[in-house]
Design a protein around this motif. Structure first.
Motif, short mmCIF file in Angstrom:
data_model
loop_
_atom_site.label_atom_id
_atom_site.label_comp_id
_atom_site.label_asym_id
_atom_site.label_seq_id
_atom_site.Cartn_x
_atom_site.Cartn_y
_atom_site.Cartn_z
N VAL A 291 -6.12 -4.52 -2.73
CA VAL A 291 -4.78 -5.09 -2.92
C VAL A 291 -4.31 -4.71 -4.33
O VAL A 291 -5.02 -4.93 -5.31
CB VAL A 291 -4.77 -6.63 -2.79
CG1 VAL A 291 -3.39 -7.19 -3.10
CG2 VAL A 291 -5.22 -7.05 -1.39
N CYS A 292 -3.12 -4.12 -4.41
CA CYS A 292 -2.50 -3.83 -5.71
C CYS A 292 -1.54 -4.98 -6.03
O CYS A 292 -0.79 -5.43 -5.16
CB CYS A 292 -1.69 -2.54 -5.65
SG CYS A 292 -2.59 -1.09 -5.06
N PRO B 244 -0.77 -0.99 -11.25
CA PRO B 244 -1.04 -2.43 -11.09
C PRO B 244 -2.53 -2.71 -11.05
O PRO B 244 -3.35 -1.81 -10.83
CB PRO B 244 -0.36 -2.76 -9.76
CG PRO B 244 -0.13 -1.48 -9.07
CD PRO B 244 -0.05 -0.42 -10.10
N THR B 245 -2.88 -3.96 -11.28
CA THR B 245 -4.28 -4.37 -11.18
C THR B 245 -4.76 -4.18 -9.75
O THR B 245 -4.04 -4.43 -8.79
CB THR B 245 -4.42 -5.84 -11.59
OG1 THR B 245 -3.88 -6.02 -12.90
CG2 THR B 245 -5.89 -6.27 -11.60
N HIS C 286 0.81 -1.22 0.00
CA HIS C 286 0.00 0.00 0.00
C HIS C 286 0.85 1.27 0.00
O HIS C 286 0.52 2.24 -0.68
CB HIS C 286 -0.93 0.00 1.21
CG HIS C 286 -1.83 1.18 1.26
ND1 HIS C 286 -1.59 2.27 2.07
CD2 HIS C 286 -2.97 1.47 0.58
CE1 HIS C 286 -2.53 3.17 1.88
NE2 HIS C 286 -3.38 2.72 0.99
N SER C 287 1.97 1.27 0.74
CA SER C 287 2.79 2.48 0.82
C SER C 287 3.39 2.86 -0.53
O SER C 287 3.69 4.03 -0.78
CB SER C 287 3.92 2.28 1.84
OG SER C 287 4.78 1.22 1.45
N VAL C 288 3.55 1.88 -1.41
CA VAL C 288 4.05 2.15 -2.76
C VAL C 288 2.89 2.47 -3.70
O VAL C 288 2.91 3.46 -4.43
CB VAL C 288 4.84 0.94 -3.32
CG1 VAL C 288 5.25 1.17 -4.77
CG2 VAL C 288 6.07 0.67 -2.45
N GLY D 192 -2.16 6.62 -6.17
CA GLY D 192 -2.56 7.73 -5.30
C GLY D 192 -3.69 7.35 -4.36
O GLY D 192 -3.72 6.25 -3.79
N SER D 193 -4.65 8.25 -4.21
CA SER D 193 -5.76 8.06 -3.26
C SER D 193 -6.71 6.94 -3.68
O SER D 193 -7.55 6.51 -2.90
CB SER D 193 -6.55 9.36 -3.09
OG SER D 193 -7.11 9.77 -4.33
N SER D 194 -6.59 6.45 -4.91
CA SER D 194 -7.43 5.33 -5.36
C SER D 194 -7.01 4.02 -4.70
O SER D 194 -7.78 3.06 -4.69
CB SER D 194 -7.36 5.18 -6.88
OG SER D 194 -7.95 6.28 -7.53
N ALA D 195 -5.80 3.98 -4.17
CA ALA D 195 -5.29 2.77 -3.52
C ALA D 195 -5.75 2.76 -2.07
O ALA D 195 -5.06 3.21 -1.17
CB ALA D 195 -3.78 2.71 -3.61
#
Length: 275
Positions: A195-196, A242-243, A177-179, A187-190
């Motif tokens: 999970v990315c 990433p997905t 998440h930090s990446v 950005g804020s979408s994560a």
């Protein structure tokens, strides 16, 4: 700045889950390849008049998929599917009795999260060497950066490309998440409920929606840690995009509540029918 998004249309662990009779081929690190037949025995194909999404068998009569896959059409679930163009014999086609979308899902805001739904089947799947259950992660558990996971499905082989005929798998390392939440990434979408995984040449694509992000635990079992949700609007393989997968560990209480409520409702209904 709002990011363009493209939806990828097209409980705790229990004994007996997450151990395929035919172990998947995880020796090669490639963008995508045909999966070994029946090596992901919880993978399902969600279909109307044609295949639309993927999903995961988490109980004999319950399937987990993405909320954005659900419309008002009548669905069926196909298990033990591999080659979409052939009836190979072990397939099970089951009708969906009930569709339950997460109450906080917002069609107009995919990146807000909550892209998860549960499907109750009219009849239970017959579990065998080709149809088995996936394990669910512990509530609140998380994955470390670069943790190796696999996405599976019959989605497009690349942006604008053809849909896969046979079940595909691709290694997608987790992006912590930090990446993933950095401004030049998602950005804020994560969100923390997402999970990315993957990025650049490694990605899910249109048609993979609802399918599992499969991650092997230290106990050797496979856990479905994510539900395939969306990619960047510029393409499936956009750098630093990433997905995005719904983080299953964040929704264990809701999954348990839905299933328990269903059992209680059925029990009450059955009792009311007795004379």
């Amino acid at each position: 700045m709002e990011l363009a998004l493209v939806l990828l249309l097209g409980v705790t662990a229990v004994c007996g889950c997450g151990v395929p009779s035919y172990p998947p081929n995880t020796n090669r690190v490639v963008n995508g390849e045909e999966a070994r037949r029946y090596s992901w025995p919880w993978q399902i194909s969600l279909e109307t008049f044609f295949p639309t999404c993927g999903g995961t068998l988490i109980a004999p009569n319950w399937v987990m998929t993405a909320a954005h896959c659900i419309t008002f059409h009548t669905y069926r679930v196909v298990l033990a599917e591999h080659d979409m163009n052939k009836d190979e014999g072990p397939e099970q086609s089951l009708r969906v009795e009930k569709m339950i979308i997460h109450p906080k899902w917002n069609d107009n805001c995919p990146s807000c999260g909550n892209d998860i739904a549960l499907l109750k089947l009219q009849t239970s799947a017959v579990l065998n060497d080709k149809v088995q259950l996936a394990c669910l992660p512990q509530q609140g558990s998380s994955l470390s950066h670069n943790y190796p996971c696999y996405v599976t499905g019959w989605g497009r082989l690349y942006s604008g490309g053809p849909r896969a005929i046979t079940l595909q798998q691709a290694l997608l390392p987790v992006v912590e998440h930090s990446v993933c939440s950095q401004s030049d990434w998602w950005g804020s979408s994560a969100k923390t409920t997402i999970v990315c995984a993957g990025g650049d040449s490694k990605s899910a694509c249109h048609g993979d929606s609802g399918g599992p992000l499969n991650c092997q635990g230290r106990d050797g079992k496979w856990y479905v840690e994510g539900v395939t949700s969306f990619v960047d609007g510029r393409g499936c393989n956009t750098p630093k995009r990433p997905t995005m997968f719904t983080r299953v560990a964040s929704f264990i209480p809701w999954i348990s509540e839905v299933r328990i409520d269903s059992v209680i409702h059925k029990s009450i209904k059955n009792k009311s029918c007795k004379v």
